[in-house]
Write a protein that holds these residues in place. Structure first.
Motif, PDB file in Angstrom:
ATOM      1  N   LEU A  25       0.852  -1.188   0.000  1.00  0.00           N
ATOM      2  CA  LEU A  25       0.000   0.000   0.000  1.00  0.00           C
ATOM      3  C   LEU A  25       0.886   1.234   0.000  1.00  0.00           C
ATOM      4  O   LEU A  25       1.718   1.388   0.888  1.00  0.00           O
ATOM      5  N   LEU A  82     -10.265  -1.369  -0.799  1.00  0.00           N
ATOM      6  CA  LEU A  82      -9.255  -2.385  -0.518  1.00  0.00           C
ATOM      7  C   LEU A  82      -9.910  -3.723  -0.168  1.00  0.00           C
ATOM      8  O   LEU A  82      -9.450  -4.790  -0.581  1.00  0.00           O
ATOM      9  N   TYR A  99      -1.288  -6.953   3.792  1.00  0.00           N
ATOM     10  CA  TYR A  99      -0.927  -5.650   3.251  1.00  0.00           C
ATOM     11  C   TYR A  99       0.358  -5.198   3.910  1.00  0.00           C
ATOM     12  O   TYR A  99       0.512  -5.331   5.118  1.00  0.00           O
TER      13      TYR A  99
END
Lengths: 152, 170
Positions: A25, A82, A99
């Protein structure tokens, strides 16, 4: 495995072994110089780092394309999007969605995420020489590998 | 005397000249394809594929140790530095062996004694693949082949490693 046609072919034949997706991310912005430059540097490091991670554990993880978002964006909106990614991965089926990010602001809403959030402390590589960079990245990779193993 | 002088007739002279010029043209046309055809024979094996692994021969012990080094990889016009790794050790016959750390199952990186439950073995964290110290895969674990081996050479007391080759024995 990376998201390339070659690796996707390998993935298709070994689906039962590759059960984890890694999604980097990265926030970005083009505006105030200092903040933008910092985001840009971190984006580079995150890319470098996730590639190393993939190299180390390629037989069990799929590295997804980096999820980018505007640094000032409302996080609750990003969480929805997401989670859309995560549901898409879990249909494959991937068991774990992880993530990785240098952005600590995800921490607050990590419980709303349907995957596991791993925050990495920022490594400043700007002034380090190439050999030292390699060492730093390698260290951080090995530590993160240990962390990922704990999810398996 | 006049016969002697006319030994080369006009016809002969023209013949010789044409043959000569034609020969040059034919040679000019042929030379590049011929050079290309025999090119593989002329290519010399420079052994430049070997790279300094950064470890002295004397520092290699019976315990496998991980070494990392970089090589310059030329891909067309694009040159990049690539990091390579190996596990090196001295086997029972006092020979140096360098294994590629890439698991033969799905390509993760294995490490020596990477799991406390399996001392004296290489361990792959992805799917619990294991290899004995001599690189041979432990039956019953996911990998089906032994670890690949680097070609190696000693130069000035340093270890030089080259191409990766399949494990010979087993």
């Amino acid at each position: 495995m990376k998201w390339t046609s070659v690796d996707l072919q390998k993935y298709d034949q070994a689906k039962e072994y590759i059960d984890t997706v890694i999604v980097p991310l990265a926030p970005f912005q083009i505006g105030i110089l200092e903040a933008s430059a910092k985001n840009a540097d971190q984006y580079d490091i995150l890319t470098l780092f996730s590639r190393e991670l993939e190299k180390e554990l390629m037989g069990r993880i799929m590295l997804a394309p980096t999820y980018t978002y505007i640094a000032a964006a409302e996080k609750s909106e990003e969480v929805k999007r997401l989670n859309g990614w995560t549901n898409h991965f879990k249909k494959q089926p991937f068991k774990q969605v992880l993530y990785i990010s240098f952005d600590p602001s995800w921490r607050k809403i990590a419980s709303d995420l349907e995957g596991e959030f791993i925050w990495l402390p920022t490594a400043s590589l700007k002034d380090a020489d190439p050999a030292a960079v390699k060492g730093i990245i390698r260290d951080q990779t090995m530590q993160t590998v240990e962390l990922i193993k704990s999810f398996w | 005397m006049s016969d002697e002088k006319r030994q080369v007739s006009r016809r002969q002279f023209l013949n010789y000249t044409l043959t000569g010029v034609g020969g040059f043209m034919a040679a000019g046309l042929l030379i590049s394809p011929v050079r290309m055809a025999i090119d593989p024979v002329l290519k010399h094996d420079e052994g430049g594929d070997f790279a300094n692994a950064g470890i002295a021969i004397d520092d290699i012990t019976a315990d496998p140790q991980r070494i990392d080094w970089t090589i310059d990889q030329v891909d067309g016009w694009y040159e990049s530095e690539v990091t390579r790794s190996a596990w090196v050790y001295r086997n029972d016959d006092d020979e140096i062996v360098a294994f590629s750390p890439i698991c033969k199952h799905l390509g993760c990186v294995v490490s020596w004694e990477g799991n406390d439950d399996y001392p004296d073995q290489y361990y792959c964290p992805c799917h619990d693949g294991r290899y004995y110290k001599n690189g041979v895969n432990v039956p019953g674990t996911p990998p089906l082949q032994p670890l690949d081996v680097y070609e190696q050479e000693e130069r000035d007391g340093m270890l030089f490693l080259g191409k990766i080759q399949p494990h010979e024995e087993a």
